[in-house]
Design a protein around this motif. Structure first.
Motif, PDB file in Angstrom:
ATOM      1  N   GLN A  97       0.835  -1.208   0.000  1.00 27.79           N
ATOM      2  CA  GLN A  97       0.000   0.000   0.000  1.00 27.79           C
ATOM      3  C   GLN A  97       0.864   1.250   0.000  1.00 27.79           C
ATOM      4  N   ARG A  98       1.931   1.262   0.792  1.00 20.45           N
ATOM      5  CA  ARG A  98       2.822   2.431   0.795  1.00 20.45           C
ATOM      6  C   ARG A  98       3.502   2.593  -0.561  1.00 20.45           C
ATOM      7  N   ARG A  99       3.867   1.491  -1.170  1.00 19.59           N
ATOM      8  CA  ARG A  99       4.514   1.582  -2.477  1.00 19.59           C
ATOM      9  C   ARG A  99       3.556   2.141  -3.526  1.00 19.59           C
ATOM     10  N   GLN A 100       2.318   1.706  -3.495  1.00 15.58           N
ATOM     11  CA  GLN A 100       1.335   2.186  -4.464  1.00 15.58           C
ATOM     12  C   GLN A 100       1.064   3.682  -4.335  1.00 15.58           C
ATOM     13  N   GLN A 101       1.303   4.221  -3.160  1.00 14.08           N
ATOM     14  CA  GLN A 101       1.058   5.638  -2.921  1.00 14.08           C
ATOM     15  C   GLN A 101       2.215   6.528  -3.365  1.00 14.08           C
ATOM     16  N   GLU A 116      10.372  10.902  -6.240  1.00 12.60           N
ATOM     17  CA  GLU A 116      10.479  10.394  -4.876  1.00 12.60           C
ATOM     18  C   GLU A 116      11.934  10.271  -4.441  1.00 12.60           C
TER      19      GLU A 116
END
Length: 393
Positions: A354-358, A365
């Motif tokens: 989930q953090r990666r998808q964000q 980044e």
């Protein structure tokens, strides 16, 4: 005559049934003491408290700096050999934990050039792997103000001059004695690049204690770097090290590797895949039948599902003691223990994914984690390479 080792542990190969105590004798490292464990900030991370990080080199200066609130740094890196699995990210998440606790500076060298020396793959393939690995690294959530990610090929303007300086301090006989006969001249030179990685925080920020939390197979890099630092040509201290045992592969005791016959649990695996891999491939310490297991119980010391929980995925000591007790007395079955481990690992991967998808585009980044121009100039100057018109932008 001394007993001959029946296992191999080098930065480039890990084979056999590893005797960690004998490995300490071979490498000349020290076991982590109870006093040193207690000196880590509270709560002590399970990796330290449970002696997964079981050995050290000069850890006290780092712990003293943490206690005093003075500058201290952590170096832990990654080589993009393939997709990241859970074993790859254990030291990275540990570094994030310490950064959250202590405000540590974290430097993460990304050894994309080393993999071109080691692997028979194209530069394009390594580049693609690097991008995917970097996104996973960014998803861990390091503090960008206190973290620097250094990619060897992208940051050659600072890495190469420093490696050239340190290469003068390393003889070929030292490389051969430490690593064996290198396959090519790139690997002969690479210990100088590794020394650059480990000394970079001090070259950027000034002399201070640095800790390198790594698998014990990477200890040769630390030993050579400490020899370079001991020459005292540069205003740096020897880096300290925390040396860890290997996260077990699903196939049984040993190092989890993407090249093992048993599959690794990848950071990209979904819940269904995690459960399938654990249920099908995780080595069991239980009995051959439910009836036998109820009578005789299982052995958590060799059970991979239990060991994965113990090493990293279950932080509650009372819960681990309960699972061990129930497994030994037979009230907890192997399949049930596998599902407990799979649930924990799947939850961990869900949060990471989930953090990666964000994340936004990689270039955007990554920019906030790169060395600044001033930091590059400072590091080169401290290593004796002042900037000139050829290196100015």
């Amino acid at each position: 005559m001394p007993e001959e080792d029946d296992f191999t542990v080098t930065p480039y190969a890990v084979e056999g049934d590893i005797d960690y105590d004998r490995l300490l004798d071979r490498f000349g490292a020290d076991a982590l003491t109870e006093g040193q464990i207690a000196a880590f900030p509270d709560p002590v991370h399970p990796l330290v408290e449970r002696s997964v990080f079981y050995a050290e080199r000069d850890v006290e200066p780092f712990l003293d700096a943490v206690s005093e609130g003075s500058t201290h740094s952590i170096v832990t890196g990654r080589g993009p050999s393939g997709p990241l699995h859970i074993g790859h990210v254990v030291p990275l998440y540990f570094a994030k934990h310490l950064q959250d606790q202590t405000g540590a500076l974290v430097y993460i060298p990304f050894s994309d050039d080393e993999k071109s020396f080691l692997k028979d793959v194209s530069i394009e393939t390594i580049s693609d792997r690097s991008r995917e690995n970097l996104l996973d690294l960014l998803a861990i959530g390091f503090d960008p103000d206190r973290t620097r990610i250094v990619v060897d090929t992208a940051d050659a303007d600072v890495i190469y001059p420093l490696a050239v300086a340190f290469a003068r301090e390393i003889t070929q006989s030292t490389v051969d004695a430490t690593y064996g006969d290198p396959e090519n001249v790139g690997l002969s030179f690479y210990p100088a690049v590794q020394a650059t990685h480990l000394l970079l925080p001090q070259l950027v920020r000034g002399r201070h204690p640095t800790l390198v939390p790594i698998g014990i197979d990477q200890d040769p890099h630390v030993r050579v770097c400490r020899d370079v630092a001991a020459k005292q040509r540069y205003d740096v201290d020897k880096p300290g090290a925390l040396l860890s045992k290997f996260l077990p592969s699903l196939g049984g005791p040993g190092k989890m590797s993407s090249s093992d016959e048993a599959p690794s649990i990848l950071l990209s695996d979904d819940r269904e895949t995690v459960f399938e891999k654990i249920r099908t491939h995780a080595y069991s310490g239980g009995q051959s039948s439910v009836e036998a297991h109820r009578k005789q119980g299982g052995d958590p010391a060799v059970d991979v599902s239990y060991q994965l929980l113990y090493y990293f995925f279950e932080g509650n000591n009372e819960r681990m003691e309960q699972l061990a007790s129930e497994y030994r007395n037979g009230s907890l079955l192997s399949g049930e223990l596998k599902d407990i481990a799979a649930e924990k690992i799947a939850d961990f991967l869900d949060e990471h994914q989930q953090r990666r998808q964000q994340l936004g585009p990689l270039e955007d980044e990554l920019q906030q984690y790169r060395l600044t121009q001033l930091e590059r100039e400072t590091a080169r100057n401290r290593a004796g390479y002042p900037d000139n018109s050829l290196t100015q932008q």
